[in-house]
Design an enzyme around this catalytic site. Structure first.
Site, PDB file in Angstrom:
ATOM      1  N   CYS A 149       1.675  -1.908  16.031  1.00  0.00           N
ATOM      2  CA  CYS A 149       1.688  -0.786  14.707  1.00  0.00           C
ATOM      3  C   CYS A 149       0.940  -2.275  13.782  1.00  0.00           C
ATOM      4  O   CYS A 149       0.885  -3.178  13.656  1.00  0.00           O
ATOM      5  CB  CYS A 149       3.195  -0.581  13.987  1.00  0.00           C
ATOM      6  SG  CYS A 149       3.190  -0.786  11.864  1.00  0.00           S
ATOM      7  N   SER A 201      12.306   7.002   7.395  1.00  0.00           N
ATOM      8  CA  SER A 201      12.507   6.510   8.504  1.00  0.00           C
ATOM      9  C   SER A 201      12.457   5.104   8.999  1.00  0.00           C
ATOM     10  O   SER A 201      11.720   4.477   8.445  1.00  0.00           O
ATOM     11  CB  SER A 201      10.217   6.741   9.408  1.00  0.00           C
ATOM     12  OG  SER A 201      10.132   6.349  10.376  1.00  0.00           O
ATOM     13  N   CYS A 206       3.649   8.775   1.468  1.00  0.00           N
ATOM     14  CA  CYS A 206       4.081   7.176   2.003  1.00  0.00           C
ATOM     15  C   CYS A 206       4.101   6.738   1.462  1.00  0.00           C
ATOM     16  O   CYS A 206       3.362   5.794   0.613  1.00  0.00           O
ATOM     17  CB  CYS A 206       2.982   7.351   3.126  1.00  0.00           C
ATOM     18  SG  CYS A 206       3.868   6.040   4.182  1.00  0.00           S
ATOM     19  N   CYS A 213       6.375  -4.354  15.716  1.00  0.00           N
ATOM     20  CA  CYS A 213       6.258  -3.530  16.788  1.00  0.00           C
ATOM     21  C   CYS A 213       4.780  -3.851  16.720  1.00  0.00           C
ATOM     22  O   CYS A 213       3.353  -3.942  16.544  1.00  0.00           O
ATOM     23  CB  CYS A 213       6.238  -1.984  15.629  1.00  0.00           C
ATOM     24  SG  CYS A 213       7.593  -1.988  15.816  1.00  0.00           S
ATOM     25  N   GLY A 228       7.187  -2.064   5.805  1.00  0.00           N
ATOM     26  CA  GLY A 228       8.717  -1.868   6.131  1.00  0.00           C
ATOM     27  C   GLY A 228       9.359  -0.973   6.590  1.00  0.00           C
ATOM     28  O   GLY A 228       9.047  -0.259   7.170  1.00  0.00           O
ATOM     29  N   GLU A 229      10.517  -2.143   7.245  1.00  0.00           N
ATOM     30  CA  GLU A 229      12.298  -1.210   7.808  1.00  0.00           C
ATOM     31  C   GLU A 229      13.096  -0.961   6.212  1.00  0.00           C
ATOM     32  O   GLU A 229      13.280  -1.511   5.744  1.00  0.00           O
ATOM     33  CB  GLU A 229      12.278  -1.910   9.126  1.00  0.00           C
ATOM     34  CG  GLU A 229      13.959  -1.362   9.234  1.00  0.00           C
ATOM     35  CD  GLU A 229      13.998  -0.479   9.547  1.00  0.00           C
ATOM     36  OE1 GLU A 229      14.096   0.857   8.636  1.00  0.00           O
ATOM     37  OE2 GLU A 229      13.428   0.093  10.643  1.00  0.00           O
ATOM     38  N   GLU A 272       1.150  -1.201   0.166  1.00  0.00           N
ATOM     39  CA  GLU A 272       0.032   0.218   0.001  1.00  0.00           C
ATOM     40  C   GLU A 272       0.514   1.272   0.353  1.00  0.00           C
ATOM     41  O   GLU A 272       1.623   1.249   0.668  1.00  0.00           O
ATOM     42  CB  GLU A 272      -0.732  -0.019   1.267  1.00  0.00           C
ATOM     43  CG  GLU A 272      -2.337  -0.688   0.783  1.00  0.00           C
ATOM     44  CD  GLU A 272      -3.100  -1.162   2.325  1.00  0.00           C
ATOM     45  OE1 GLU A 272      -3.813  -0.789   2.160  1.00  0.00           O
ATOM     46  OE2 GLU A 272      -2.845  -0.776   3.337  1.00  0.00           O
ATOM     47  N   ASN A 322      -3.663   5.924  16.045  1.00  0.00           N
ATOM     48  CA  ASN A 322      -4.450   5.441  15.082  1.00  0.00           C
ATOM     49  C   ASN A 322      -4.912   3.457  15.497  1.00  0.00           C
ATOM     50  O   ASN A 322      -4.688   2.667  14.898  1.00  0.00           O
ATOM     51  CB  ASN A 322      -4.587   5.515  13.373  1.00  0.00           C
ATOM     52  CG  ASN A 322      -3.993   6.646  12.818  1.00  0.00           C
ATOM     53  OD1 ASN A 322      -4.541   7.793  13.093  1.00  0.00           O
ATOM     54  ND2 ASN A 322      -3.182   6.937  12.867  1.00  0.00           N
ATOM     55  N   CYS A 340       6.222  -6.955   7.103  1.00  0.00           N
ATOM     56  CA  CYS A 340       7.253  -6.379   7.796  1.00  0.00           C
ATOM     57  C   CYS A 340       8.069  -7.616   9.181  1.00  0.00           C
ATOM     58  O   CYS A 340       7.200  -8.097  10.054  1.00  0.00           O
ATOM     59  CB  CYS A 340       7.259  -5.608   8.984  1.00  0.00           C
ATOM     60  SG  CYS A 340       8.317  -3.956   9.645  1.00  0.00           S
ATOM     61  N   CYS A 346      -1.070   6.570   9.675  1.00  0.00           N
ATOM     62  CA  CYS A 346       0.302   6.080  10.486  1.00  0.00           C
ATOM     63  C   CYS A 346       0.167   4.076  11.088  1.00  0.00           C
ATOM     64  O   CYS A 346      -1.076   4.504  11.911  1.00  0.00           O
ATOM     65  CB  CYS A 346       0.667   6.970  11.126  1.00  0.00           C
ATOM     66  SG  CYS A 346       2.331   6.378  11.698  1.00  0.00           S
ATOM     67  N   SER A 381      11.533   6.310  14.680  1.00  0.00           N
ATOM     68  CA  SER A 381      10.306   6.065  15.053  1.00  0.00           C
ATOM     69  C   SER A 381      10.653   5.035  17.144  1.00  0.00           C
ATOM     70  O   SER A 381      11.160   4.495  17.119  1.00  0.00           O
ATOM     71  CB  SER A 381       9.623   4.865  14.812  1.00  0.00           C
ATOM     72  OG  SER A 381       9.572   4.922  13.213  1.00  0.00           O
ATOM     73  N   LEU A 382      10.419   6.416  17.921  1.00  0.00           N
ATOM     74  CA  LEU A 382      11.033   6.202  19.661  1.00  0.00           C
ATOM     75  C   LEU A 382      10.017   5.327  19.986  1.00  0.00           C
ATOM     76  O   LEU A 382      10.009   4.261  20.363  1.00  0.00           O
ATOM     77  CB  LEU A 382      11.404   7.565  19.695  1.00  0.00           C
ATOM     78  CG  LEU A 382      12.294   7.761  21.502  1.00  0.00           C
ATOM     79  CD1 LEU A 382      13.452   6.894  21.400  1.00  0.00           C
ATOM     80  CD2 LEU A 382      12.406   9.199  21.409  1.00  0.00           C
ATOM     81  N   HIS A 383       8.896   6.838  20.541  1.00  0.00           N
ATOM     82  CA  HIS A 383       8.080   5.632  20.676  1.00  0.00           C
ATOM     83  C   HIS A 383       7.705   5.665  22.357  1.00  0.00           C
ATOM     84  O   HIS A 383       6.781   4.996  23.192  1.00  0.00           O
ATOM     85  CB  HIS A 383       7.066   4.995  20.779  1.00  0.00           C
ATOM     86  CG  HIS A 383       6.990   4.959  18.662  1.00  0.00           C
ATOM     87  ND1 HIS A 383       6.464   5.984  18.556  1.00  0.00           N
ATOM     88  CD2 HIS A 383       7.421   3.804  17.857  1.00  0.00           C
ATOM     89  CE1 HIS A 383       6.071   5.808  16.847  1.00  0.00           C
ATOM     90  NE2 HIS A 383       7.036   4.357  16.356  1.00  0.00           N
TER      91      HIS A 383
END
Length: 408
Positions: free
Chosen positions: A150, A239, A136, A147, A207-208, A123, A338, A143, A381, A261-263
């Protein structure tokens, strides 16, 4: 007897030939100039012509957006026929295109199997804003990072995308929006009122990116090439969840803006939210950020921080975030969580998010609260997931219920 034994290998070879999948026609999309030149040499183009032909093809693909060699009008008719017989410029297949109530667009694109056993889907999302249009882009099918907040992380990794497939997403978006010369924008499409319609790229899709370094690098160098897609490196953001060994390479070899991407501000919590943290903990990640090539107040690192109710959103968390980032030119994107079907997290209350932002702002860091976009089409996101893993009806109803609760 002897005759039948001798015939057996031939019969087996015949069967193998019949069962072999048809070879793909090579594409020139996603190749460097050197790569295009090598392909031209392979099909017998004279060496003295290769540099000129490469420049012509490059311009037609990326500056003009052609998909048919027959449209390359400054190339001889015979040469166009030769190119068309040897190569393709085809775009990814668009399976579905969805448009959100807020104008966000999401494309489900399909690519060949290329070792995955069956065709694969990803996507890509376009977010129109005042003064810019952000695309994006995905780098992998699925992935590996899992996480916990996600949706994409619930889809297992199938394979890396090629440079052709990454660049193809950009070309599709520009096609569909009329962002090439002599193209028309669809009536009613939400796009910037002036300038480039795809003005910014964020490698924040599925993905990373740093686990597909070489293909991402090749694609982003094409995107930032002044004679290619011609986007400023300051308008391209990569990212990562924190693949520490590849961060210096990204700065030195790609030169894009960096987002982390800390979080979470504690290793025990980040271990749960972003399991990669067990391999590259916060201190090691932030040290790599401090040493990121080209880092300055004009080239700040963006730290992404998803706001999870009663998980990572306390005033103490905000103060610790400020302490951790001391000395790093940075801004902090606060991302309202989200929802997606089956998740156990909730979005922080708006008052809590604003209080968190105030603490960070008072410490001198910009901390914009990201407006959720495209939630109604699962384009926000953390919500991307190949439609090949389709939601059941009850999951869709659950999502709609969550969305109603969020909007109250």
């Amino acid at each position: 007897m002897t005759a039948s034994v001798a015939a057996a290998p031939e019969a087996a070879a015949s069967i193998a030939t019949r069962r072999a999948p048809p070879a793909e026609t090579p594409s020139l999309v996603g190749l460097s100039r050197a790569g295009i030149g090598a392909e031209l040499q392979r099909i017998g183009i004279e060496q003295k012509q290769i540099r000129m032909r490469t420049a012509q093809i490059w311009n037609w693909i990326y500056a003009r957006g052609v998909t048919d060699f027959g449209d390359m009008l400054n190339v001889s008719k015979d040469m166009r026929a030769t190119l068309a017989g040897a190569f393709t410029l085809k775009r990814p297949e668009i399976v579905t295109e969805q448009v959100s109530e807020d104008g966000t667009r999401k494309w489900l694109m399909r690519f060949p199997a290329r070792g995955a056993g069956r065709p694969v889907e990803i996507e890509t999302v376009y977010i129109p804003e005042i003064g810019r249009g952000t695309l994006c882009v995905s780098s992998q099918v699925g992935c590996t990072l899992t996480c916990s907040f996600c949706h994409t992380g619930t889809q297992k990794l199938v394979r890396n995308l090629t440079a052709e497939e990454i660049v193809g997403q950009i070309l599709v978006a520009r096609d569909r929006l009329g962002d090439f010369p002599d193209r028309s924008t669809p009536v009613g499409a939400a796009v910037p009122s002036e300038g480039r319609l795809v003005s910014n790229i964020v490698m924040m899709g599925m993905g990373e990116p740093l686990y597909n370094f070489d293909n991402v690098k090749e694609a982003l160098l094409i995107a930032s090439d002044g004679e290619g897609l011609s986007l400023s490196k300051r308008r391209i953001t990569l990212s990562t969840s924190g693949v520490v060994p590849e961060i210096p390479r990204a700065g030195a070899e790609i030169g894009s803006m960096l987002a982390i991407s800390l979080h979470a501000v504690r290793d025990d919590l980040r271990d749960m939210l972003v399991p990669l943290n067990r391999k590259y903990p916060i201190a090691e990640l932030l040290e790599a950020c401090r040493n990121y090539p080209g880092l300055s107040n004009a080239r700040r690192i963006t730290f992404e921080y998803v706001m999870l109710k009663d998980v990572n959103d306390s005033p103490a968390d905000a103060r610790e975030l400020v302490r951790l980032l001391k000395g790093i030119p940075a801004k902090i994107n606060l991302i309202p969580f989200n929802p997606w079907p089956g998740v156990n997290y909730q979005c922080s209350d708006w008052e809590t998010i604003e209080a968190f932002s105030d603490i960070v702002n008072r410490a001198g860091y910009a901390s914009p609260i990201r407006t959720p976009r495209g939630r109604d089409i699962l384009a926000a996101c953390g919500q991307l997931k190949s439609e090949s893993e389709r939601m059941r009806a009850r999951e869709r109803l659950a999502l709609e219920a969550m969305m109603a609760d969020t909007e109250e």
